[in-house]
Design an enzyme around this catalytic site. Structure first.
Site, short mmCIF file in Angstrom:
data_model
loop_
_atom_site.label_atom_id
_atom_site.label_comp_id
_atom_site.label_asym_id
_atom_site.label_seq_id
_atom_site.Cartn_x
_atom_site.Cartn_y
_atom_site.Cartn_z
N TYR A 42 25.51 -41.50 -5.78
CA TYR A 42 24.95 -42.61 -5.07
C TYR A 42 23.85 -43.21 -6.05
O TYR A 42 23.42 -44.34 -5.84
CB TYR A 42 23.95 -42.19 -3.90
CG TYR A 42 24.71 -41.73 -2.61
CD1 TYR A 42 26.33 -41.73 -2.53
CD2 TYR A 42 24.21 -41.47 -1.32
CE1 TYR A 42 26.93 -41.48 -1.39
CE2 TYR A 42 25.07 -41.12 -0.25
CZ TYR A 42 26.35 -41.01 -0.13
OH TYR A 42 26.93 -40.69 1.01
N GLY A 43 23.26 -42.76 -6.81
CA GLY A 43 22.37 -42.96 -7.69
C GLY A 43 22.35 -44.35 -8.46
O GLY A 43 21.55 -45.03 -8.82
N SER A 90 25.22 -37.01 -0.94
CA SER A 90 26.32 -37.65 -1.85
C SER A 90 27.33 -36.79 -2.39
O SER A 90 28.20 -37.08 -2.73
CB SER A 90 25.55 -38.45 -2.93
OG SER A 90 25.19 -37.47 -3.68
N CYS A 119 19.13 -35.98 0.50
CA CYS A 119 19.34 -36.57 -0.76
C CYS A 119 18.26 -37.53 -1.10
O CYS A 119 17.95 -38.65 0.10
CB CYS A 119 20.59 -37.60 -0.61
SG CYS A 119 21.10 -38.81 -1.83
N ASN A 120 17.58 -37.54 -2.11
CA ASN A 120 16.29 -38.38 -2.51
C ASN A 120 16.88 -39.74 -2.32
O ASN A 120 16.08 -40.87 -1.82
CB ASN A 120 15.76 -37.92 -3.46
CG ASN A 120 15.09 -36.65 -3.76
OD1 ASN A 120 13.77 -36.72 -3.57
ND2 ASN A 120 16.03 -35.71 -3.82
N THR A 121 17.89 -40.17 -3.19
CA THR A 121 18.36 -41.48 -3.19
C THR A 121 18.82 -42.04 -1.78
O THR A 121 18.42 -43.34 -1.80
CB THR A 121 19.77 -41.52 -4.12
OG1 THR A 121 19.36 -40.69 -5.20
CG2 THR A 121 20.08 -43.09 -4.50
N GLU A 149 28.72 -32.29 -9.98
CA GLU A 149 29.76 -32.40 -8.80
C GLU A 149 31.00 -31.80 -9.31
O GLU A 149 31.73 -31.45 -8.39
CB GLU A 149 29.84 -33.82 -8.65
CG GLU A 149 28.78 -34.35 -7.68
CD GLU A 149 29.17 -34.01 -6.11
OE1 GLU A 149 30.14 -34.05 -5.59
OE2 GLU A 149 28.19 -33.43 -5.49
N CYS A 164 15.80 -35.17 -7.00
CA CYS A 164 17.21 -35.29 -6.76
C CYS A 164 17.66 -33.89 -6.29
O CYS A 164 17.41 -32.99 -6.98
CB CYS A 164 18.19 -35.85 -7.91
SG CYS A 164 19.94 -35.74 -7.74
N1 DGL Z 1 21.61 -35.63 -4.25
C1 DGL Z 1 21.09 -36.89 -4.55
C2 DGL Z 1 19.84 -37.25 -4.59
O1 DGL Z 1 18.70 -36.40 -4.26
C3 DGL Z 1 21.99 -38.01 -5.04
C4 DGL Z 1 22.54 -38.01 -6.39
C5 DGL Z 1 23.19 -39.07 -6.49
O2 DGL Z 1 24.47 -39.18 -6.01
O3 DGL Z 1 23.20 -39.72 -7.44
O4 DGL Z 1 19.24 -38.15 -4.96
#
Ligand code: DGL
Length: 260
Positions: free
Chosen positions: A42-43, A11, A73-75, A151, A183
């Site tokens: 994205y979260g 993201s 990205c985990n999300t 960010e 994250c």
């Molecule tokens: N870097 C992302 C993750 O690993 C997303 C964070 C986001 O955009 O909320 O979840």
């Protein structure tokens, strides 16, 4: 095919922590990194919104000839990897909170997890928790507000420290001995997190494991690049490429603005 790039997306700039692990571990591979900063975070988005953004990122990486895609990205992984695997004919590697290693190591039988709302509410995350932690208590904490600060380059700001302390004090009070970072953006906060939680609580981050898994999958599909000695790297941001530059200050890679 083998000298085609590895595609990596997030993201925003969080996945650069994983990109760095990948280019260190696989120095002869070419890479393309997409920072979808214009749509971060994205979260906070719905599952369908996250899937739609992942489709857009995937299409762009495939258009650029990527042989494999790493969802840094985990999300995005926990909400969209199953959809992407079903619909695109390319190997996908994802990143998920490292619950299993923490569950195997904990002595207090209490693990903390700091992640986005989107990850903690996902089905995939709940399934993993159920699979690995029957006798272990998981204390979840949403890292509300952290991604926008990271960010916008405010990693060392007072606002971020205050927010981080608030999120972490809840976990520290609960006698956890492992803290899982769920994250990819939070990897940049490791020194600050360690300062707040102390050295008795160990941090588990998944970046290195993702790089190792990328090699395993490249080998499995016979996609290891044996032609190039030093890979070339292209980084795209759809917001402000100077932010990426700040994160890879010491490295000399081509960074471009791309309106995707
Ligand atoms: N870097 C992302 C993750 O690993 C997303 C964070 C986001 O955009 O909320 O979840």
């Amino acid at each position: 095919m083998n000298n085609k790039p590895i595609g990596i997306f997030d993201s925003g700039i969080g996945g650069l922590s994983i990109w760095k692990e990948i280019i260190t571990f696989l120095p002869n591979e070419n890479t393309i990194y997409l920072a979808d900063s214009n749509n971060a975070p994205y979260g906070q988005k719905s599952k369908q919104e996250i899937i739609d953004l992942c489709i857009k990122n995937t299409k762009l990486l495939l258009k650029n000839g990527c042989k494999i895609i790493v969802i840094a990205c985990n999300t995005a992984t926990t909400n969209a990897i199953n959809y992407l695997r079903k619909n695109y004919d390319v190997p996908f590697i994802g990143i998920e909170p490292a619950i299993k290693p923490a569950a195997l190591k904990t002595k207090t039988k209490k693990i903390g997890i700091l992640a986005t709302k989107g990850t903690l509410n996902s089905e995939l995350f709940s399934k993993n928790v159920a699979k690995f932690t029957s006798d272990i208590k998981i204390i979840e904490q949403i890292g509300e507000g952290l991604v926008p600060l990271i960010e916008t380059g405010k990693i060392n700001s007072i606002a971020l420290t205050v927010l981080l302390k608030n999120h972490l004090c809840n976990l520290v009070k609960k006698d956890i001995d492992y803290l899982v970072l769920g994250c990819s953006h939070y990897s940049f906060l490791i020194p600050q997190i360690q300062k707040i939680i102390g050295t008795k609580i160990k941090i588990i981050d998944s970046g290195e494991a993702v790089a190792k898994q990328t090699k395993v999958v490249l080998k499995k599909f016979n996609l290891i690049n044996t032609k190039t000695k030093f890979g070339k790297h292209q980084l795209f941001s759809n917001l402000d490429e100077s932010r990426i530059k700040d994160f890879i200050k010491n490295e000399n890679y081509k960074i471009n603005f791309l309106n995707f």
